[in-house]
Design a protein around this motif. Structure first.
Motif, PDB file in Angstrom:
ATOM      1  N   UNK A  67       0.878  -1.091  -0.097  1.00 58.18           N
ATOM      2  CA  UNK A  67       0.092  -0.166   0.045  1.00 58.18           C
ATOM      3  C   UNK A  67       0.962   1.278   0.003  1.00 58.18           C
ATOM      4  N   UNK A  68       0.266   2.132  -0.743  1.00 53.55           N
ATOM      5  CA  UNK A  68       1.168   3.540  -0.873  1.00 53.55           C
ATOM      6  C   UNK A  68       0.443   4.544  -1.666  1.00 53.55           C
ATOM      7  N   UNK A  69       1.294   5.785  -1.704  1.00 57.96           N
ATOM      8  CA  UNK A  69       0.825   7.004  -2.324  1.00 57.96           C
ATOM      9  C   UNK A  69       0.879   6.897  -3.818  1.00 57.96           C
ATOM     10  N   UNK A  70       0.177   7.462  -4.703  1.00 59.11           N
ATOM     11  CA  UNK A  70       0.425   7.663  -6.179  1.00 59.11           C
ATOM     12  C   UNK A  70       0.399   8.963  -6.443  1.00 59.11           C
ATOM     13  N   UNK A  71       1.272   9.539  -7.501  1.00 58.77           N
ATOM     14  CA  UNK A  71       1.588  10.915  -7.669  1.00 58.77           C
ATOM     15  C   UNK A  71       1.419  10.858  -9.417  1.00 58.77           C
ATOM     16  N   UNK A  72       0.705  11.669  -9.894  1.00 57.62           N
ATOM     17  CA  UNK A  72       0.181  11.688 -11.457  1.00 57.62           C
ATOM     18  C   UNK A  72       0.382  13.012 -11.955  1.00 57.62           C
ATOM     19  N   UNK A  83      -9.604  11.507 -15.012  1.00 55.54           N
ATOM     20  CA  UNK A  83      -8.988  10.660 -13.939  1.00 55.54           C
ATOM     21  C   UNK A  83      -9.692  10.351 -12.696  1.00 55.54           C
ATOM     22  N   UNK A  84     -10.315  11.374 -12.161  1.00 54.47           N
ATOM     23  CA  UNK A  84     -11.033  10.944 -10.762  1.00 54.47           C
ATOM     24  C   UNK A  84     -12.169  10.014 -10.989  1.00 54.47           C
ATOM     25  N   UNK A  85     -12.883  10.410 -12.128  1.00 53.49           N
ATOM     26  CA  UNK A  85     -14.036   9.271 -12.606  1.00 53.49           C
ATOM     27  C   UNK A  85     -13.432   7.811 -12.564  1.00 53.49           C
ATOM     28  N   UNK A  86     -12.368   7.911 -13.328  1.00 55.86           N
ATOM     29  CA  UNK A  86     -11.732   6.526 -13.732  1.00 55.86           C
ATOM     30  C   UNK A  86     -11.078   5.824 -12.354  1.00 55.86           C
ATOM     31  N   UNK A  87     -10.456   6.659 -11.519  1.00 49.60           N
ATOM     32  CA  UNK A  87     -10.009   6.266 -10.176  1.00 49.60           C
ATOM     33  C   UNK A  87     -10.968   5.643  -9.363  1.00 49.60           C
ATOM     34  N   UNK A  88     -12.169   6.564  -9.101  1.00 48.81           N
ATOM     35  CA  UNK A  88     -13.261   6.087  -8.467  1.00 48.81           C
ATOM     36  C   UNK A  88     -13.751   4.874  -8.803  1.00 48.81           C
ATOM     37  N   UNK A  89     -14.086   4.636 -10.135  1.00 50.67           N
ATOM     38  CA  UNK A  89     -14.521   3.358 -10.622  1.00 50.67           C
ATOM     39  C   UNK A  89     -13.819   2.199 -10.538  1.00 50.67           C
ATOM     40  N   UNK A  90     -12.447   2.457 -10.380  1.00 53.63           N
ATOM     41  CA  UNK A  90     -11.409   1.399  -9.857  1.00 53.63           C
ATOM     42  C   UNK A  90     -11.250   1.227  -8.478  1.00 53.63           C
ATOM     43  N   UNK A  91     -12.192   1.870  -7.620  1.00 57.81           N
ATOM     44  CA  UNK A  91     -12.010   1.820  -6.290  1.00 57.81           C
ATOM     45  C   UNK A  91     -10.921   2.247  -5.374  1.00 57.81           C
ATOM     46  N   UNK A  92     -10.584   3.353  -6.126  1.00 59.85           N
ATOM     47  CA  UNK A  92      -9.005   4.131  -5.596  1.00 59.85           C
ATOM     48  C   UNK A  92      -9.483   4.651  -4.212  1.00 59.85           C
ATOM     49  N   UNK A  93      -8.295   4.631  -3.290  1.00 57.60           N
ATOM     50  CA  UNK A  93      -8.520   5.445  -2.176  1.00 57.60           C
ATOM     51  C   UNK A  93      -8.141   6.900  -2.536  1.00 57.60           C
ATOM     52  N   UNK A  94      -8.889   7.547  -2.636  1.00 51.84           N
ATOM     53  CA  UNK A  94      -8.409   9.026  -3.335  1.00 51.84           C
ATOM     54  C   UNK A  94      -7.584   9.969  -2.401  1.00 51.84           C
ATOM     55  N   UNK A  95      -7.647   9.702  -1.065  1.00 49.38           N
ATOM     56  CA  UNK A  95      -6.814  10.434  -0.208  1.00 49.38           C
ATOM     57  C   UNK A  95      -5.060   9.957  -0.424  1.00 49.38           C
ATOM     58  N   UNK A  96      -4.962   8.961  -0.991  1.00 43.81           N
ATOM     59  CA  UNK A  96      -3.795   8.514  -1.526  1.00 43.81           C
ATOM     60  C   UNK A  96      -3.080   8.948  -2.730  1.00 43.81           C
ATOM     61  N   UNK A  97      -4.189   9.888  -3.231  1.00 44.41           N
ATOM     62  CA  UNK A  97      -3.454  10.218  -4.931  1.00 44.41           C
ATOM     63  C   UNK A  97      -3.344  11.585  -5.091  1.00 44.41           C
ATOM     64  N   UNK A  98      -2.244  11.880  -5.835  1.00 38.25           N
ATOM     65  CA  UNK A  98      -1.966  13.361  -5.805  1.00 38.25           C
ATOM     66  C   UNK A  98      -1.746  13.663  -7.232  1.00 38.25           C
ATOM     67  N   UNK A  99      -2.284  14.881  -7.646  1.00 33.64           N
ATOM     68  CA  UNK A  99      -2.004  15.218  -9.020  1.00 33.64           C
ATOM     69  C   UNK A  99      -1.152  16.499  -8.855  1.00 33.64           C
ATOM     70  N   UNK A 124       8.650  17.700  -2.947  1.00 35.55           N
ATOM     71  CA  UNK A 124       7.111  17.630  -2.824  1.00 35.55           C
ATOM     72  C   UNK A 124       6.960  15.843  -2.445  1.00 35.55           C
ATOM     73  N   UNK A 125       7.590  15.141  -3.354  1.00 37.16           N
ATOM     74  CA  UNK A 125       7.425  13.701  -3.016  1.00 37.16           C
ATOM     75  C   UNK A 125       7.689  13.275  -1.654  1.00 37.16           C
ATOM     76  N   UNK A 126       9.009  13.934  -0.930  1.00 42.61           N
ATOM     77  CA  UNK A 126       9.188  13.829   0.382  1.00 42.61           C
ATOM     78  C   UNK A 126       8.379  14.104   1.433  1.00 42.61           C
ATOM     79  N   UNK A 127       7.680  15.307   1.039  1.00 49.70           N
ATOM     80  CA  UNK A 127       6.691  15.487   1.773  1.00 49.70           C
ATOM     81  C   UNK A 127       5.352  14.594   1.878  1.00 49.70           C
ATOM     82  N   UNK A 128       5.016  14.328   0.528  1.00 51.55           N
ATOM     83  CA  UNK A 128       3.868  13.435   0.319  1.00 51.55           C
ATOM     84  C   UNK A 128       4.297  12.034   1.229  1.00 51.55           C
TER      85      UNK A 128
END
Length: 208
Positions: A67-72, A83-99, A124-128
């Motif tokens: 488990x971890x964070x994803x940056x796009x 992107x958000x609709x597709x992530x939602x459809x795939x069941x993503x945990x949106x609090x772990x996705x950063x654009x 920024x990646x270190x911060x996330x």
């Protein structure tokens, strides 16, 4: 000013296994290139991979993801309507996705340029923290020079590849296929120089 070549003896290097997020498909610290013609589902598949990582879910082969964070960073699709609709459809945990949306310099705001913004990106990646996957769409946007020249592609991608290696996340670059290349070796079909495929640990192609 003295110059000297640095070498390291093989016996002084401790071998390390590749750390896979998804065995055989996504390796921590490595570049992956994902090509395909328009409409073959590249973005949808990438959002699905991102969703699995944000939940520590199961990969298609039923193995468990870390488990971890994803940056796009997407120069092609709008997060709000695509992107958000597709992530939602795939069941993503949106609090772990950063654009990545842009760069603020004092009171000015400009678009993110992977070719020159490596240092702010690293911070920024270190911060996330706990970033496992960075998606760049299209990967050609990381090249300031000619994306059909090997040396310029290598120079453009190397800072990103080094960043992925030092922070141990998988780097996934999306690209198109060159027109009129059907039937050729898949690596030769990627848009731009052969260096895109040569630098990558894994090259994937989406097709119908």
């Amino acid at each position: 000013h003295k110059q000297g070549v640095e070498v390291i003896c093989a016996s002084d290097i401790t071998p390390e296994p590749i750390r896979w997020l998804w065995n055989g498909w996504l390796a921590a610290g490595k570049l992956h290139v994902f090509g395909g013609a328009p409409g073959t589902g590249k973005t949808t598949i990438c959002m699905s991979l991102a969703a699995i990582i944000t939940n520590g879910g199961l990969w298609p082969d039923r193995s468990q993801s870390i488990m971890g964070n994803v940056v796009i960073w997407s120069g092609e699709d709008d997060p709000k309507d695509t992107l958000i609709p597709r992530l939602t459809q795939a069941g993503a945990n949106l609090s772990r996705v950063y654009f990545i949306t842009g760069i603020r310099e004092e009171d000015k705001y400009r678009s993110f340029d992977p070719a020159i913004d490596m240092e702010p990106l690293r911070k920024k990646l270190y911060e996330i923290n706990d970033v496992r996957l960075l998606i760049i769409d299209p990967i050609v946007s990381a090249i300031t020079g000619d994306s059909h020249k090997n040396a310029e592609v290598r120079r453009g991608l190397q800072p990103l590849v080094d960043l992925a290696a030092s922070m141990n996340f998988a780097l996934l670059g999306i690209t198109h296929l060159s027109k009129g290349t059907s039937g050729r070796d898949p690596v030769e079909r990627l848009n731009g120089s052969l260096a895109f495929g040569a630098l990558a640990r894994v090259v994937m192609i989406a097709a119908k």
